[in-house]
Design a protein around this motif. Structure first.
Motif, PDB file in Angstrom:
ATOM      1  N   ALA A  16      22.010  44.984 -10.043  1.00  0.00           N
ATOM      2  CA  ALA A  16      20.785  44.115  -9.898  1.00  0.00           C
ATOM      3  C   ALA A  16      20.247  44.624  -8.595  1.00  0.00           C
ATOM      4  N   LEU A  17      18.890  44.841  -8.487  1.00  0.00           N
ATOM      5  CA  LEU A  17      18.311  45.048  -6.970  1.00  0.00           C
ATOM      6  C   LEU A  17      17.930  43.553  -6.361  1.00  0.00           C
ATOM      7  N   ALA A  18      18.125  43.486  -5.296  1.00  0.00           N
ATOM      8  CA  ALA A  18      17.858  42.291  -4.327  1.00  0.00           C
ATOM      9  C   ALA A  18      16.369  41.903  -4.508  1.00  0.00           C
ATOM     10  N   GLY A  19      15.944  41.019  -5.181  1.00  0.00           N
ATOM     11  CA  GLY A  19      14.493  40.674  -5.246  1.00  0.00           C
ATOM     12  C   GLY A  19      14.199  39.960  -3.854  1.00  0.00           C
ATOM     13  N   GLY A  20      13.075  40.316  -3.469  1.00  0.00           N
ATOM     14  CA  GLY A  20      12.556  39.561  -2.324  1.00  0.00           C
ATOM     15  C   GLY A  20      13.069  40.136  -0.979  1.00  0.00           C
ATOM     16  N   ALA A  21      13.828  41.046  -0.771  1.00  0.00           N
ATOM     17  CA  ALA A  21      14.426  41.522   0.308  1.00  0.00           C
ATOM     18  C   ALA A  21      13.811  42.768   0.611  1.00  0.00           C
ATOM     19  N   ALA A  22      13.411  43.208   1.962  1.00  0.00           N
ATOM     20  CA  ALA A  22      12.804  44.197   2.397  1.00  0.00           C
ATOM     21  C   ALA A  22      13.187  44.490   3.891  1.00  0.00           C
ATOM     22  N   VAL A  23      13.366  45.904   3.653  1.00  0.00           N
ATOM     23  CA  VAL A  23      13.928  46.516   5.122  1.00  0.00           C
ATOM     24  C   VAL A  23      12.819  47.457   5.793  1.00  0.00           C
ATOM     25  N   ALA A  24      12.822  47.317   6.990  1.00  0.00           N
ATOM     26  CA  ALA A  24      11.682  48.066   7.976  1.00  0.00           C
ATOM     27  C   ALA A  24      12.574  48.788   8.974  1.00  0.00           C
ATOM     28  N   ASP A  25      11.950  49.929   9.591  1.00  0.00           N
ATOM     29  CA  ASP A  25      12.513  50.303  10.925  1.00  0.00           C
ATOM     30  C   ASP A  25      14.211  50.707  10.596  1.00  0.00           C
ATOM     31  N   ALA A  26      14.535  51.193   9.701  1.00  0.00           N
ATOM     32  CA  ALA A  26      15.845  51.441   9.397  1.00  0.00           C
ATOM     33  C   ALA A  26      16.431  52.695  10.115  1.00  0.00           C
ATOM     34  N   TRP A  27      17.304  52.825  11.018  1.00  0.00           N
ATOM     35  CA  TRP A  27      17.831  53.838  11.711  1.00  0.00           C
ATOM     36  C   TRP A  27      19.139  53.817  12.266  1.00  0.00           C
ATOM     37  N   LEU A  28      19.685  55.226  12.614  1.00  0.00           N
ATOM     38  CA  LEU A  28      21.189  54.758  13.108  1.00  0.00           C
ATOM     39  C   LEU A  28      21.155  55.890  14.180  1.00  0.00           C
ATOM     40  N   ARG A  29      21.878  55.680  15.138  1.00  0.00           N
ATOM     41  CA  ARG A  29      22.517  56.343  16.306  1.00  0.00           C
ATOM     42  C   ARG A  29      23.580  57.084  16.000  1.00  0.00           C
ATOM     43  N   TYR A  30      23.325  58.280  16.039  1.00  0.00           N
ATOM     44  CA  TYR A  30      24.661  59.218  15.542  1.00  0.00           C
ATOM     45  C   TYR A  30      25.346  59.822  16.968  1.00  0.00           C
ATOM     46  N   ILE A  31      26.571  59.690  17.134  1.00  0.00           N
ATOM     47  CA  ILE A  31      27.267  60.321  18.174  1.00  0.00           C
ATOM     48  C   ILE A  31      28.267  61.195  17.645  1.00  0.00           C
ATOM     49  N   PRO A  32      28.329  62.734  17.908  1.00  0.00           N
ATOM     50  CA  PRO A  32      29.036  63.592  17.325  1.00  0.00           C
ATOM     51  C   PRO A  32      30.469  63.308  17.721  1.00  0.00           C
ATOM     52  N   GLY A  33      31.507  64.017  16.968  1.00  0.00           N
ATOM     53  CA  GLY A  33      32.968  63.924  17.357  1.00  0.00           C
ATOM     54  C   GLY A  33      33.569  62.873  16.730  1.00  0.00           C
ATOM     55  N   GLY A  34      33.213  62.200  15.597  1.00  0.00           N
ATOM     56  CA  GLY A  34      33.837  61.472  14.931  1.00  0.00           C
ATOM     57  C   GLY A  34      33.912  59.830  15.330  1.00  0.00           C
ATOM     58  N   THR A  35      33.016  59.539  16.325  1.00  0.00           N
ATOM     59  CA  THR A  35      32.673  58.364  16.895  1.00  0.00           C
ATOM     60  C   THR A  35      32.032  57.436  15.994  1.00  0.00           C
ATOM     61  N   PRO A  36      32.205  56.329  16.080  1.00  0.00           N
ATOM     62  CA  PRO A  36      31.330  55.394  14.959  1.00  0.00           C
ATOM     63  C   PRO A  36      29.830  55.240  15.228  1.00  0.00           C
ATOM     64  N   ALA A  37      29.026  55.461  14.267  1.00  0.00           N
ATOM     65  CA  ALA A  37      27.406  55.406  14.641  1.00  0.00           C
ATOM     66  C   ALA A  37      27.125  53.892  14.241  1.00  0.00           C
ATOM     67  N   ALA A  38      25.922  53.396  14.970  1.00  0.00           N
ATOM     68  CA  ALA A  38      25.594  52.251  14.758  1.00  0.00           C
ATOM     69  C   ALA A  38      24.239  52.234  14.313  1.00  0.00           C
ATOM     70  N   GLY A  39      23.939  51.453  13.191  1.00  0.00           N
ATOM     71  CA  GLY A  39      22.967  51.385  12.095  1.00  0.00           C
ATOM     72  C   GLY A  39      21.987  49.851  12.577  1.00  0.00           C
ATOM     73  N   TYR A  40      20.514  50.207  12.951  1.00  0.00           N
ATOM     74  CA  TYR A  40      19.832  49.085  12.990  1.00  0.00           C
ATOM     75  C   TYR A  40      18.738  49.123  12.172  1.00  0.00           C
ATOM     76  N   PHE A  41      18.200  48.104  11.830  1.00  0.00           N
ATOM     77  CA  PHE A  41      17.181  47.721  10.813  1.00  0.00           C
ATOM     78  C   PHE A  41      16.558  46.154  10.780  1.00  0.00           C
ATOM     79  N   THR A  42      15.357  45.907  10.270  1.00  0.00           N
ATOM     80  CA  THR A  42      14.835  44.466  10.163  1.00  0.00           C
ATOM     81  C   THR A  42      14.778  44.288   8.774  1.00  0.00           C
ATOM     82  N   LEU A  43      15.423  43.179   8.496  1.00  0.00           N
ATOM     83  CA  LEU A  43      15.749  42.677   7.140  1.00  0.00           C
ATOM     84  C   LEU A  43      14.587  41.423   7.295  1.00  0.00           C
ATOM     85  N   SER A  44      13.683  41.485   5.987  1.00  0.00           N
ATOM     86  CA  SER A  44      12.782  40.173   5.890  1.00  0.00           C
ATOM     87  C   SER A  44      13.320  39.789   4.290  1.00  0.00           C
TER      88      SER A  44
END
Ligand SMILES: [Cu+2]
Length: 140
Positions: A16-44
Motif C-alpha cells: 500500500a502506498l501512503a495516501g496523503g503523504a508527500a515529501v519535498a527537498d529530500a537529500w542526503l549528506r554523504y561522507i566517504p569512507g564508510g561513515t554514516p550518511a545523514a538524510g534530510y527531507f520535509t514530510l507533509s
C-alpha cells in the motif's frame, strides 16, 4: 461477486502506498569512507488523518534509523527516534541540527549529484518511495 473478491485479493497483494503523504527537498549528506550518511527531507501530511513515520529503508545501506540531534551545554548527542507523527495538514522537517535519517553501513561509495531511492515506512503499514539527491560533505 467473484470480481469483487478478486479485486480485494489483488489490492492486498500490492504494497500500500501512503495516501496523503508527500515529501519535498529530500537529500542526503554523504561522507566517504564508510561513515554514516545523514538524510534530510520535509514530510507533509495532506490527508485528514494523522500520519506516523516509523522508519525507512535503503538497499544501499545496511541499516537506516531515525535520529534526533540534541544540544545540551554545547555538547551534541544523537538519540534514536521511533516515531514521528504529523497532524493533518501539517509538515515536519528533517533538517541539519535536528531530526535526520541515519544511513549506516554503506554497501558501496555514492556519487555526489546522484540519486538514491529510500522508502519511508508508516505506522499504518503503508510506504512511500522517495528519491534523495546525494550531496557532498560541504552541503548545508
Ligand atoms: Cu544520527
Amino acid at each position: 461477486m467473484r470480481g469483487i473478491l478478486c479485486a480485494a485479493l489483488f489490492a492486498f497483494a500490492l504494497p500500500a502506498l501512503a495516501g496523503g503523504a508527500a515529501v519535498a527537498d529530500a537529500w542526503l549528506r554523504y561522507i566517504p569512507g564508510g561513515t554514516p550518511a545523514a538524510g534530510y527531507f520535509t514530510l507533509s501530511n495532506q490527508s485528514d488523518k494523522s500520519l506516523s513515520l516509523v522508519g525507512a529503508e535503503c538497499a544501499d545501506f545496511g541499516m537506516v534509523m531515525m535520529h534526533r540531534t540534541l544540544e545540551r551545554g554545547g555538547i551534541f548527542t544523537m538519540r534514536p527516534v521511533h516515531e514521528v507523527t504529523v497532524a493533518p495538514g501539517k509538515t515536519f522537517s528533517f533538517a541539519p541540527g535536528g531530526y535526520h535519517l541515519m544511513l549506516m553501513r554503506p554497501k558501496h561509495p555514492l556519487r555526489p549529484g546522484g540519486r538514491l531511492p529510500i522508502t519511508l515506512r508508516f505506522a499504518d503499514g503503508s510506504s512511500l518511495p522517495v528519491e534523495f539527491v546525494v550531496k557532498s560533505l560541504q552541503a548545508r
